[in-house]
Write a protein that holds these residues in place. Structure first.
Motif, PDB file in Angstrom:
ATOM      1  N   SER A  43      21.911 -47.526 -28.125  1.00  0.00           N
ATOM      2  CA  SER A  43      22.354 -47.048 -29.425  1.00  0.00           C
ATOM      3  C   SER A  43      21.170 -47.047 -30.381  1.00  0.00           C
ATOM      4  O   SER A  43      20.494 -48.059 -30.559  1.00  0.00           O
ATOM      5  N   ASN A  44      20.912 -45.882 -30.976  1.00  0.00           N
ATOM      6  CA  ASN A  44      19.823 -45.733 -31.941  1.00  0.00           C
ATOM      7  C   ASN A  44      20.420 -45.347 -33.286  1.00  0.00           C
ATOM      8  O   ASN A  44      20.724 -44.184 -33.550  1.00  0.00           O
ATOM      9  N   ASN A  45      20.648 -46.373 -34.134  1.00  0.00           N
ATOM     10  CA  ASN A  45      21.260 -46.154 -35.448  1.00  0.00           C
ATOM     11  C   ASN A  45      22.589 -45.416 -35.329  1.00  0.00           C
ATOM     12  O   ASN A  45      22.883 -44.480 -36.097  1.00  0.00           O
ATOM     13  N   GLY A  46      23.384 -45.830 -34.361  1.00  0.00           N
ATOM     14  CA  GLY A  46      24.697 -45.230 -34.187  1.00  0.00           C
ATOM     15  C   GLY A  46      24.706 -44.007 -33.306  1.00  0.00           C
ATOM     16  O   GLY A  46      25.783 -43.494 -32.965  1.00  0.00           O
ATOM     17  N   ASN A  47      23.520 -43.521 -32.923  1.00  0.00           N
ATOM     18  CA  ASN A  47      23.434 -42.379 -32.015  1.00  0.00           C
ATOM     19  C   ASN A  47      23.147 -42.891 -30.612  1.00  0.00           C
ATOM     20  O   ASN A  47      22.191 -43.653 -30.400  1.00  0.00           O
TER      21      ASN A  47
END
Length: 290
Positions: A43-47
């Motif tokens: 997960s990258n900032n919710g992405n």
């Protein structure tokens, strides 16, 4: 679509994150998969981003089609050069960072890139060697202690061990004991200070071991390494005892499993008989009261 050499796999992901995680687990655990690729999600900032990873070595490079992708790092072989640059230099590669048996009996693991020559020295490490033998002694004593707990005959103050009198455990103990007392290529553990005391436990006579290590009066390679050595004999014996499908312990485990099934079946029949009798007596006593 994942292509690795001449093999290919398809990874389909759809649904919410929990569904996708289940799909990834199914993909990673698929024993019929054609590639050695594993998949995970970060997960990258919710992405959420899909990460595909293969094994090391250039032969394990892979490509992805059918979806946009970015290569983080390509699979490569580790490479070293022996000797000064020139016609006589030898270049060697390995699919991992370890070069096995590069020098007979030794593995070399590289830990980084260097443009400067690196000297590799092979020498005895007495402290490490002594510690390994001490670990062997400690492991034997630990196994012996555990066996003793489960095979204790018991008394008025101590419970009887659940394996007390078990012939298999006694046989295993004797086999391992015989190996530790045996002769290997003309050498014995006793010659290097691995000694039994009156209780059957092992101890390491460090003075005797250091003398054998430093003076060469015992051939440690013949004792511990190669065919018919102590390690070779111990490994053969333990493999025969502990192999998953075809071993003495596997057979005994299956025997206990079948015994438990028979007991459970008998218990079920007894409960059925009890319930049947109980219902019948209830009816009979009810009739008597009426």
């Amino acid at each position: 679509n994942i292509q690795q050499g001449g093999n290919a796999d398809t990874l389909n992901l759809n649904g919410d994150i929990d569904t996708i995680l289940d799909q990834l687990a199914d993909f990673n655990n698929d024993q019929t998969k054609n590639t050695n690729i594993s998949a995970s999600i970060i997960s990258n900032n919710g992405n959420y981003q899909l990460i595909l990873e293969g094994e090391t070595g250039s032969a394990n490079n892979f490509t992805v089609t059918g979806a946009p992708s970015t290569e983080i790092q390509s699979a490569q072989d580790a490479s070293i050069q022996i000797g000064s640059p020139g016609a006589g230099a030898q270049s060697l590669t390995s699919s991992t960072n370890t070069f096995n048996n590069l020098v007979p009996g030794y593995d070399i693991t590289v830990e980084g890139v260097s443009s400067d020559p690196v000297d590799v020295t092979i020498a005895n490490d007495p402290d490490a060697t002594t510690q390994k033998v001490q670990d062997l002694v400690d492991s034997y004593n630990s196994v012996l202690q555990t066996i003793g707990q489960y095979t204790a005959t018991g008394n008025e103050n101590e419970r009887r061990g659940i394996l007390a009198g078990d012939s298999l455990v006694r046989s295993v103990t004797n086999q391992i004991n015989n190996i530790f007392r045996g002769s290997f290529n003309g050498e014995r553990l006793f010659n290097v200070g691995v000694e039994f005391d009156e209780t059957g436990s092992l101890s390491l006579n460090s003075t005797k071991f250091n003398d054998a290590l430093n003076n060469g009066n015992v051939d440690l390679d013949k004792l511990f390494l190669g065919p018919n050595s102590f390690i070779d004999s111990l490994d053969d014996t333990l493999s025969g005892l502990l192999s998953f499908n075809n071993s003495a312990f596997a057979s005994r485990k299956e025997f206990f499993r079948l015994t438990i099934e028979r007991i459970e079946d008998r218990q079920f029949r007894l409960e059925e008989t009890y319930n049947s009798l109980f219902d019948r007596y209830v009816v009979q006593f009810s009739q008597m009261n009426n």
